[in-house]
Design an enzyme around this catalytic site. Sequence first.
Site, PDB file in Angstrom:
ATOM      1  N   LYS A 118       0.898  -1.289   0.044  1.00  0.00           N
ATOM      2  CA  LYS A 118       0.132   0.112   0.024  1.00  0.00           C
ATOM      3  C   LYS A 118       0.629   1.354  -0.026  1.00  0.00           C
ATOM      4  O   LYS A 118       0.456   2.189  -0.684  1.00  0.00           O
ATOM      5  CB  LYS A 118      -0.995  -0.062   1.141  1.00  0.00           C
ATOM      6  CG  LYS A 118      -2.217  -0.940   0.978  1.00  0.00           C
ATOM      7  CD  LYS A 118      -3.242  -0.712   2.119  1.00  0.00           C
ATOM      8  CE  LYS A 118      -4.248  -1.462   1.620  1.00  0.00           C
ATOM      9  NZ  LYS A 118      -5.607  -1.518   2.475  1.00  0.00           N
ATOM     10  N   LYS A 201      -4.874  -9.448  -6.790  1.00  0.00           N
ATOM     11  CA  LYS A 201      -6.202  -9.500  -5.870  1.00  0.00           C
ATOM     12  C   LYS A 201      -7.181  -8.379  -6.317  1.00  0.00           C
ATOM     13  O   LYS A 201      -7.006  -7.312  -6.524  1.00  0.00           O
ATOM     14  CB  LYS A 201      -5.998  -9.921  -4.449  1.00  0.00           C
ATOM     15  CG  LYS A 201      -6.218  -8.573  -3.491  1.00  0.00           C
ATOM     16  CD  LYS A 201      -6.130  -8.957  -2.180  1.00  0.00           C
ATOM     17  CE  LYS A 201      -6.232  -7.385  -1.376  1.00  0.00           C
ATOM     18  NZ  LYS A 201      -6.951  -7.129  -0.298  1.00  0.00           N
ATOM     19  N   LYS A 204     -10.698  -2.739  -3.560  1.00  0.00           N
ATOM     20  CA  LYS A 204     -11.444  -1.723  -3.755  1.00  0.00           C
ATOM     21  C   LYS A 204     -10.533  -0.495  -4.328  1.00  0.00           C
ATOM     22  O   LYS A 204     -11.193   0.352  -4.968  1.00  0.00           O
ATOM     23  CB  LYS A 204     -11.985  -1.412  -2.326  1.00  0.00           C
ATOM     24  CG  LYS A 204     -12.608  -2.027  -1.397  1.00  0.00           C
ATOM     25  CD  LYS A 204     -12.781  -1.321  -0.293  1.00  0.00           C
ATOM     26  CE  LYS A 204     -13.161  -2.279   0.919  1.00  0.00           C
ATOM     27  NZ  LYS A 204     -12.067  -3.048   1.647  1.00  0.00           N
TER      28      LYS A 204
HETATM   29  N1  AQP Z   1      -9.721 -10.323  -3.157  1.00  0.00           N
HETATM   30  C1  AQP Z   1      -9.927 -10.964  -2.193  1.00  0.00           C
HETATM   31  N2  AQP Z   1     -10.564 -12.116  -1.900  1.00  0.00           N
HETATM   32  C2  AQP Z   1     -10.753 -12.700  -0.817  1.00  0.00           C
HETATM   33  N3  AQP Z   1     -10.976 -12.157   0.354  1.00  0.00           N
HETATM   34  C3  AQP Z   1     -10.668 -10.644   0.147  1.00  0.00           C
HETATM   35  N4  AQP Z   1     -10.651  -9.753   1.158  1.00  0.00           N
HETATM   36  C4  AQP Z   1     -10.403  -8.511   0.459  1.00  0.00           C
HETATM   37  N5  AQP Z   1     -10.191  -8.734  -0.818  1.00  0.00           N
HETATM   38  C5  AQP Z   1     -10.034  -9.957  -1.029  1.00  0.00           C
HETATM   39  C6  AQP Z   1     -10.999  -9.681   2.549  1.00  0.00           C
HETATM   40  O1  AQP Z   1     -12.064  -8.799   2.661  1.00  0.00           O
HETATM   41  C7  AQP Z   1     -12.018  -8.574   4.329  1.00  0.00           C
HETATM   42  C8  AQP Z   1     -11.746  -6.960   4.346  1.00  0.00           C
HETATM   43  O2  AQP Z   1     -10.807  -6.548   3.584  1.00  0.00           O
HETATM   44  P1  AQP Z   1     -10.518  -5.012   3.774  1.00  0.00           P
HETATM   45  O3  AQP Z   1     -11.461  -4.132   3.357  1.00  0.00           O
HETATM   46  O4  AQP Z   1     -10.205  -4.736   5.430  1.00  0.00           O
HETATM   47  O5  AQP Z   1      -9.149  -4.564   3.321  1.00  0.00           O
HETATM   48  P2  AQP Z   1      -8.465  -5.343   2.132  1.00  0.00           P
HETATM   49  O6  AQP Z   1      -8.163  -6.671   2.088  1.00  0.00           O
HETATM   50  O7  AQP Z   1      -7.188  -4.327   2.162  1.00  0.00           O
HETATM   51  O8  AQP Z   1      -9.339  -5.241   1.046  1.00  0.00           O
HETATM   52  P3  AQP Z   1      -9.258  -4.475  -0.259  1.00  0.00           P
HETATM   53  O9  AQP Z   1     -10.541  -4.571  -0.971  1.00  0.00           O
HETATM   54  O10 AQP Z   1      -8.092  -4.891  -0.961  1.00  0.00           O
HETATM   55  O11 AQP Z   1      -9.417  -2.841   0.028  1.00  0.00           O
HETATM   56  P4  AQP Z   1      -7.979  -1.885  -0.343  1.00  0.00           P
HETATM   57  O12 AQP Z   1      -8.121  -1.700  -1.966  1.00  0.00           O
HETATM   58  O13 AQP Z   1      -8.632  -0.655   0.394  1.00  0.00           O
HETATM   59  O14 AQP Z   1      -6.894  -2.317   0.349  1.00  0.00           O
HETATM   60  C9  AQP Z   1     -10.670  -9.259   4.778  1.00  0.00           C
HETATM   61  O15 AQP Z   1     -11.018 -10.464   5.474  1.00  0.00           O
HETATM   62  C10 AQP Z   1      -9.758  -9.474   3.392  1.00  0.00           C
HETATM   63  O16 AQP Z   1      -9.101 -10.626   3.592  1.00  0.00           O
END
Ligand code: AQP
Length: 338
Positions: A118, A201, A204
């Site tokens: 990040k 992956k 968001k």
């Molecule tokens: N691609 C994914 N596949 C499976 N699980 C996922 N999670 C996120 N992306 C995937 C799971 O969703 C939960 C919440 O995630 P988060 O919002 O706390 O943060 P993150 O993992 O950083 O999600 P994003 O979408 O990737 O957000 P950004 O882009 O803001 O960093 C967790 O249980 C995560 O494992």
Amino acid sequence: MSPSDFTPRVFSGIQPSGDLHLGNYLGAIKRFVSMQEDAYETVYCMVDLHAITVWQDPAALRHNTRELAAGFIASGISPEKSILINQSQVPEHAQLAWIFNCVARMGWMKRMTQFKDKAGKNAEAASLGLFGYPALMAADILVYHATHVPVGDDQKQHLELTRDIATKFNHDYGVDFFPLTEPVIKGAATRVMSLRDGAKKMSKSDPSDASRINMTDDADTIAKKIRKAKTDPHALPSEAAGLEDRPEARNLVNIYAALNDQTVEAVLAEVGGQQFGTFKPLLAELAVAKLSPISQEMARLMADPAEIDRILARGAGQAREITVPILEKTYEIVGMVR
Ligand code: AQP
């Protein structure tokens, strides 16, 4: 004490940092719902304090927090069965995080791959909060003495750190106070990949909206994104081994399996031999059938934000019955005059 000496309790959270997507749903929320039906106390959280480790527009943050709560409820998390909260309304999370900032070591934090991903090349400009994120995450979990945490595969390293923090705290103060929480990472979709790049992956923060299916996408948008998803020119194999070097194909089959509560093997027994021109419409139909009722219910709930706020306020009250005594005891162990 081992986790089995503690009340079986589940904690997990999601950041209200943008649109909830299929990865969040399959990797996390869908399993939150199933654990709610098991013999656990369940606490589910919109982690708004985590979201601001990267700047958020205040109005968007408020909207996203309510929309995420609507997404949880629309997916089947019942405020009658689970405690539903936004993190900032339960101040013990942040208070315990400070103690854990003093337990965690710089070297541990520097190894966290999410920070490296990040912060990117410009780590000097990243917020201190982004660096300390895993200590707050450990506090989120341990302020409930949570024994189980359902998450996607990307959070595995943070959960190992949570166990390291609990172990060091218990050791440093000669207590058996914090449990060694078990990560619950299972199913076909623990890592849903981008629809545009099978090596990344679904996320968001990916600038390409076509890379993910948002829970608020309408049926046409979902179908279009799946139709355009990157694939290879070969037919689907009949056995899982045939997906090994085919990340995009594997991703679409994993999504199908997770949405339909099937194993990958069972899906391939049905669709093996099909070209993507046949499989993609099947997947689109399934995704629309599973996701449309959720997005419609989210829209209905969002029409009454005051009701969502009431649910979160009530959840905070219930949560604090658990967190206040655990934080008090922590302060006592550490030596704070009360
Ligand atoms: N691609 C994914 N596949 C499976 N699980 C996922 N999670 C996120 N992306 C995937 C799971 O969703 C939960 C919440 O995630 P988060 O919002 O706390 O943060 P993150 O993992 O950083 O999600 P994003 O979408 O990737 O957000 P950004 O882009 O803001 O960093 C967790 O249980 C995560 O494992």
